[in-house]
Design a protein around this motif. Structure first.
Motif, mmCIF file in Angstrom:
data_model
loop_
_atom_site.group_PDB
_atom_site.id
_atom_site.type_symbol
_atom_site.label_atom_id
_atom_site.label_comp_id
_atom_site.label_asym_id
_atom_site.label_seq_id
_atom_site.Cartn_x
_atom_site.Cartn_y
_atom_site.Cartn_z
ATOM 1 N N UNK A 27 0.810 -1.208 0.000
ATOM 2 C CA UNK A 27 0.000 0.000 0.000
ATOM 3 C C UNK A 27 0.845 1.260 0.000
ATOM 4 N N UNK A 28 2.118 1.141 -0.276
ATOM 5 C CA UNK A 28 2.978 2.327 -0.289
ATOM 6 C C UNK A 28 2.838 3.053 -1.622
ATOM 7 N N UNK A 29 2.394 4.297 -1.556
ATOM 8 C CA UNK A 29 2.420 5.187 -2.719
ATOM 9 C C UNK A 29 3.728 5.963 -2.653
ATOM 10 N N UNK A 30 4.534 5.847 -3.685
ATOM 11 C CA UNK A 30 5.860 6.459 -3.623
ATOM 12 C C UNK A 30 5.792 7.963 -3.403
ATOM 13 N N UNK A 31 4.803 8.625 -4.032
ATOM 14 C CA UNK A 31 4.699 10.077 -3.884
ATOM 15 C C UNK A 31 4.310 10.462 -2.465
ATOM 16 N N UNK A 32 3.308 9.781 -1.916
ATOM 17 C CA UNK A 32 2.849 10.086 -0.561
ATOM 18 C C UNK A 32 3.934 9.747 0.461
ATOM 19 N N UNK A 33 4.610 8.644 0.244
ATOM 20 C CA UNK A 33 5.602 8.156 1.202
ATOM 21 C C UNK A 33 6.725 9.155 1.428
ATOM 22 N N UNK A 34 7.083 9.917 0.380
ATOM 23 C CA UNK A 34 8.184 10.885 0.501
ATOM 24 C C UNK A 34 7.671 12.322 0.448
ATOM 25 N N UNK A 35 6.370 12.522 0.616
ATOM 26 C CA UNK A 35 5.808 13.862 0.485
ATOM 27 C C UNK A 35 6.400 14.879 1.440
ATOM 28 N N UNK A 36 6.535 14.496 2.697
ATOM 29 C CA UNK A 36 7.078 15.416 3.691
ATOM 30 C C UNK A 36 8.513 15.791 3.359
ATOM 31 N N UNK A 37 9.302 14.802 2.984
ATOM 32 C CA UNK A 37 10.695 15.056 2.614
ATOM 33 C C UNK A 37 10.780 15.934 1.371
ATOM 34 N N UNK A 38 9.955 15.635 0.369
ATOM 35 C CA UNK A 38 9.984 16.395 -0.878
ATOM 36 C C UNK A 38 9.574 17.849 -0.659
ATOM 37 N N UNK A 39 8.712 18.091 0.326
ATOM 38 C CA UNK A 39 8.249 19.458 0.600
ATOM 39 C C UNK A 39 9.371 20.342 1.136
ATOM 40 N N UNK A 40 10.479 19.734 1.546
ATOM 41 C CA UNK A 40 11.611 20.524 2.048
ATOM 42 C C UNK A 40 12.189 21.433 0.972
ATOM 43 N N UNK A 41 11.891 21.157 -0.294
ATOM 44 C CA UNK A 41 12.414 21.981 -1.390
ATOM 45 C C UNK A 41 11.597 23.255 -1.594
ATOM 46 N N UNK A 42 10.424 23.353 -0.966
ATOM 47 C CA UNK A 42 9.525 24.495 -1.185
ATOM 48 C C UNK A 42 9.999 25.683 -0.354
ATOM 49 N N UNK A 43 10.047 26.846 -0.963
ATOM 50 C CA UNK A 43 10.454 28.062 -0.272
ATOM 51 C C UNK A 43 9.291 29.044 -0.208
ATOM 52 N N UNK A 44 9.287 29.885 0.822
ATOM 53 C CA UNK A 44 8.275 30.931 0.944
ATOM 54 C C UNK A 44 6.981 30.488 1.589
ATOM 55 N N UNK A 45 6.941 29.252 2.074
ATOM 56 C CA UNK A 45 5.743 28.724 2.736
ATOM 57 C C UNK A 45 6.069 28.512 4.204
ATOM 58 N N UNK A 46 5.201 28.985 5.091
ATOM 59 C CA UNK A 46 5.413 28.808 6.523
ATOM 60 C C UNK A 46 5.006 27.389 6.900
ATOM 61 N N UNK A 47 5.992 26.563 7.186
ATOM 62 C CA UNK A 47 5.741 25.159 7.487
ATOM 63 C C UNK A 47 6.891 24.627 8.337
ATOM 64 N N UNK A 48 6.694 23.500 9.015
ATOM 65 C CA UNK A 48 7.792 22.934 9.803
ATOM 66 C C UNK A 48 8.959 22.532 8.904
#
Length: 251
Positions: free
Chosen positions: A38-59
């Motif tokens: 049941x592992x979706x590759x995109x969902x599984x690494x979503x949090x890690x991949x979001x580290x590339x986003x700039x200008x968004x207030x997030x952890x």
């Protein structure tokens, strides 16, 4: 990962497959398990991949670890992120107390997110068309504008200081998708729904924004149909859908 979990701080996810802990390093660790098939590759690494986003207030994301548990045939993932001490907004009563600066900050975050290039898919044309036509019949649903979105923007994923959390499913979606998701969660309170629509009118009043809102109406109506009785979202969603269909030329 060289951190110690503060066990009494545990917060369990809604579906029982995640746990979050404060750590000895004053960070936060989120632990998730999924069955291997049941592992979706995109969902599984979503949090890690979001580290590339700039200008968004997030952890901020720091590190992760994954491992297989053959005995239970599951895969585990642990992510260490910045500890956010501000509580989530959580409900409409709290949302009504948010200052203007909170709203302007969220607009800035979503604008930066929308401009972020990605190959991830948050909401496809096929899925949007399927959900809308299941409820409203054969109408024109072609989206003409797309932007990167969080895709699960509700009051439980926003802190009172404006942080956007829970980044598993982010990706390209119809322009206005995030604002439409927040708007749907505000429907039980007409004043708050109007506030969301006003704050994000630039996106929500476009064709794609109207289709994004119509999708949220369809989701609320479908949920009530499965339940067999109206919900706090379904009746205002029906009323809003009538207006949206007229605006889209499908009355």
């Amino acid at each position: 990962m060289d951190v110690r979990l503060v066990r009494p701080s545990v917060v369990y996810g809604e579906h029982g497959a995640t746990e979050g802990f404060r750590t000895s390093n004053d960070t936060w660790v989120r632990i998730e398990r999924r069955q291997r098939w049941r592992i979706s590759s995109a969902v599984w690494v979503g949090l890690e991949a979001a580290a590339t986003i700039r200008g968004v207030k997030k952890p901020e994301w720091f590190q992760s670890a994954t491992w297989i548990d053959p005995a239970r045939n599951v895969v585990w993932r642990a992510d260490e992120v910045e500890l956010i001490t501000a509580p989530v907004v959580g409900d409409l009563a709290t949302a009504a107390t948010l200052p203007d600066s909170w709203w302007s900050g969220l607009r800035e975050s979503l604008a930066a997110l929308g401009a972020h290039p990605t190959e991830r898919v948050g909401m496809s044309q096929t899925h949007l068309t399927k959900r809308i036509t299941e409820v409203f019949g054969d109408i024109e649903t072609v989206v003409d504008e797309w932007a990167t979105a969080h895709t699960d923007l509700h009051w439980g994923n926003l802190s009172t200081e404006g942080h956007v959390i829970d980044w598993e499913d982010w990706g390209v979606a119809p322009r206005g998708h995030d604002a439409a998701t927040l708007w749907q969660s505000a429907l039980p309170d007409p004043q708050m729904a109007a506030r969301v629509q006003r704050e994000f009118a630039d996106d929500l009043d476009t064709r794609s924004g109207r289709l994004a809102r119509l999708l949220q109406c369809a989701n609320a109506i479908r949920a009530a149909a499965r339940r067999g009785s109206p919900t706090p979202l379904s009746e205002p969603a029906r009323a809003a859908a009538e207006t949206l269909l007229a605006e889209l030329g499908n009355a």
